[in-house]
Design a protein around this motif. Structure first.
Motif, PDB file in Angstrom:
ATOM      1  N   LYS A 222       0.898  -1.150   0.000  1.00 42.62           N
ATOM      2  CA  LYS A 222       0.000   0.000   0.000  1.00 42.62           C
ATOM      3  C   LYS A 222       0.935   1.197   0.000  1.00 42.62           C
ATOM      4  N   ALA A 223       0.957   1.890  -1.147  1.00 42.88           N
ATOM      5  CA  ALA A 223       1.962   2.940  -1.301  1.00 42.88           C
ATOM      6  C   ALA A 223       1.582   4.207  -0.541  1.00 42.88           C
ATOM      7  N   MET A 224       2.517   4.727   0.238  1.00 48.78           N
ATOM      8  CA  MET A 224       2.371   6.034   0.889  1.00 48.78           C
ATOM      9  C   MET A 224       3.718   6.429   1.478  1.00 48.78           C
ATOM     10  N   PRO A 225       3.939   7.720   1.710  1.00 54.19           N
ATOM     11  CA  PRO A 225       5.221   8.130   2.286  1.00 54.19           C
ATOM     12  C   PRO A 225       5.457   7.434   3.621  1.00 54.19           C
ATOM     13  N   PHE A 226       6.714   7.034   3.868  1.00 52.66           N
ATOM     14  CA  PHE A 226       7.018   6.241   5.067  1.00 52.66           C
ATOM     15  C   PHE A 226       6.533   6.925   6.335  1.00 52.66           C
ATOM     16  N   MET A 227       6.695   8.249   6.435  1.00 49.78           N
ATOM     17  CA  MET A 227       6.350   8.937   7.674  1.00 49.78           C
ATOM     18  C   MET A 227       4.843   8.959   7.929  1.00 49.78           C
ATOM     19  N   GLU A 228       4.044   8.558   6.919  1.00 48.92           N
ATOM     20  CA  GLU A 228       2.592   8.460   7.127  1.00 48.92           C
ATOM     21  C   GLU A 228       2.149   7.024   7.426  1.00 48.92           C
ATOM     22  N   THR A 229       3.077   6.085   7.410  1.00 49.36           N
ATOM     23  CA  THR A 229       2.695   4.682   7.639  1.00 49.36           C
ATOM     24  C   THR A 229       2.624   4.383   9.133  1.00 49.36           C
ATOM     25  N   SER A 230       2.008   3.244   9.463  1.00 52.60           N
ATOM     26  CA  SER A 230       1.887   2.840  10.875  1.00 52.60           C
ATOM     27  C   SER A 230       2.599   1.502  11.068  1.00 52.60           C
ATOM     28  N   PRO A 231       2.994   1.204  12.321  1.00 55.77           N
ATOM     29  CA  PRO A 231       3.607  -0.106  12.579  1.00 55.77           C
ATOM     30  C   PRO A 231       2.704  -1.271  12.158  1.00 55.77           C
ATOM     31  N   GLU A 232       1.377  -1.062  12.238  1.00 53.00           N
ATOM     32  CA  GLU A 232       0.464  -2.150  11.825  1.00 53.00           C
ATOM     33  C   GLU A 232       0.629  -2.435  10.326  1.00 53.00           C
ATOM     34  N   LEU A 233       0.740  -1.343   9.546  1.00 50.01           N
ATOM     35  CA  LEU A 233       0.923  -1.530   8.099  1.00 50.01           C
ATOM     36  C   LEU A 233       2.274  -2.199   7.816  1.00 50.01           C
ATOM     37  N   TRP A 234       3.344  -1.800   8.559  1.00 42.50           N
ATOM     38  CA  TRP A 234       4.657  -2.448   8.338  1.00 42.50           C
ATOM     39  C   TRP A 234       4.525  -3.950   8.524  1.00 42.50           C
ATOM     40  N   GLN A 235       3.817  -4.343   9.593  1.00 35.51           N
ATOM     41  CA  GLN A 235       3.686  -5.780   9.895  1.00 35.51           C
ATOM     42  C   GLN A 235       2.983  -6.506   8.759  1.00 35.51           C
ATOM     43  N   GLN A 236       1.952  -5.854   8.219  1.00 34.45           N
ATOM     44  CA  GLN A 236       1.179  -6.486   7.136  1.00 34.45           C
ATOM     45  C   GLN A 236       2.055  -6.650   5.883  1.00 34.45           C
ATOM     46  N   ILE A 237       2.800  -5.599   5.570  1.00 39.52           N
ATOM     47  CA  ILE A 237       3.657  -5.644   4.371  1.00 39.52           C
ATOM     48  C   ILE A 237       4.767  -6.679   4.560  1.00 39.52           C
TER      49      ILE A 237
END
Ligand SMILES: NC(=O)c1ccc[n+]([C@@H]2O[C@H](COP(=O)([O-])OP(=O)(O)OC[C@H]3O[C@@H](n4cnc5c(N)ncnc54)[C@H](O)[C@@H]3O)[C@@H](O)[C@H]2O)c1
Length: 251
Positions: free
Chosen positions: A91-106
């Motif tokens: 799910k593309a978005m600037p890193f500083m807008e991402t959440s740890p939950e999204l990191w885990q999913q990716i």
């Protein structure tokens, strides 16, 4: 290509896009293809395009599900000769807008999933004394891609993982190589690019920056995957090859 007839290949994420192209090509070369995907309709549509194959509902982030389905493929077809780790997501978005939950999913889909698959397929290959693994990374893992920091980290990680495992397993008859697609016209890319005018602009500007002046298509990656799965690639391990119209060129 030599040695693909009658081989058993698992292709993850083959219910869509590039993976479908790989599954179709391997089947054309005479392999039996097991399609592992969470997209049932897509997986069945792929199987309908194959001369020999079957769909299995497998979420690659689930270790036990991988173990069970790989065992079932081995029971049904008698071996597991080829693994293509193709399933991926972002799910593309600037890193500083991402959440740890999204990191885990990716990370679960793009890194842990392929590890789950290796860990459960390689024992069958070791018993046979041979096997071919092709990991589908991305040019994002070689040169980075804005809006895809965690995905790029996973893909770069898969490149390093394949080299390391090649050092551990190459002499035992396991060939592991990595293929990096560039921007390719698939549902994943449509999500990344977005819709409407902005999406079209991004497509056009990416196409301009690719020396071959177009986005990739499903069959652009299938040939190199089939080659690396074949006996023609017996002396090739630990390599990373881009199929990206020259977007990145590595010596
Ligand atoms: N399309 C591109 O521009 C591009 C560029 C570089 C690399 N890649 C890589 O190529 C591969 C294929 O991408 P694509 O563009 O064909 O994508 P796609 O979205 O068309 O297909 C991906 C498939 O993976 C499946 N999948 C997702 N999560 C899964 C899970 N947990 N378990 C099992 N299956 C799962 C999806 O259901 C889908 O069928 C991916 O690894 C992607 O990262 C794509």
């Amino acid at each position: 290509m030599k040695g693909l007839k009658g081989k058993v290949a698992i292709v993850t994420g083959a219910g869509s896009g590039l993976g479908r192209g790989m599954a179709v090509r391997l089947a054309e070369e005479g392999a039996h293809v097991a399609v592992f995907d969470i997209n049932d309709a897509g997986a069945e549509a792929t199987v309908a395009d194959l001369s020999g194959g079957q769909a299995w509902r497998v979420d690659i982030t689930d270790y036990a599900a991988c173990e069970q389905a790989i065992g079932a493929v081995n029971d049904q077809f008698g071996s597991v000769d080829i693994l293509v780790n193709n399933a991926g997501w972002d799910k593309a978005m600037p890193f500083m807008e991402t959440s740890p939950e999204l990191w885990q999913q990716i990370m679960a889909i793009n890194l842990t999933g392929p590890l789950n698959m290796h860990h459960n397929v390689v024992p069958y290959m070791l018993k046979q004394g041979r096997g071919k693994v092709i990991n589908i990374a991305s040019d994002a893992g070689r040169v980075g891609s804005s809006g895809e920091a965690v995905y790029s980290a996973c893909k770069g990680g898969m490149i390093a993982f394949g080299k390391t495992l090649s050092r551990e397993l190459g002499r035992k008859g396991i060939n592991i190589n990595t293929v990096c697609p560039g921007p390719s016209d698939t549902p994943l890319f449509a999500d990344f690019a977005g819709e409407g005018e902005a999406g079209e602009k991004l497509r056009a500007s990416l196409a301009r920056s690719i020396p071959l002046k177009r986005l990739g298509r499903a069959d652009d990656v299938a040939g190199i995957v089939a080659f690396l799965a074949s006996d023609d690639a017996d002396f090739i391990i630990g390599q990373t090859i881009s199929a990206s119209g020259g977007l990145t060129m590595h010596g």
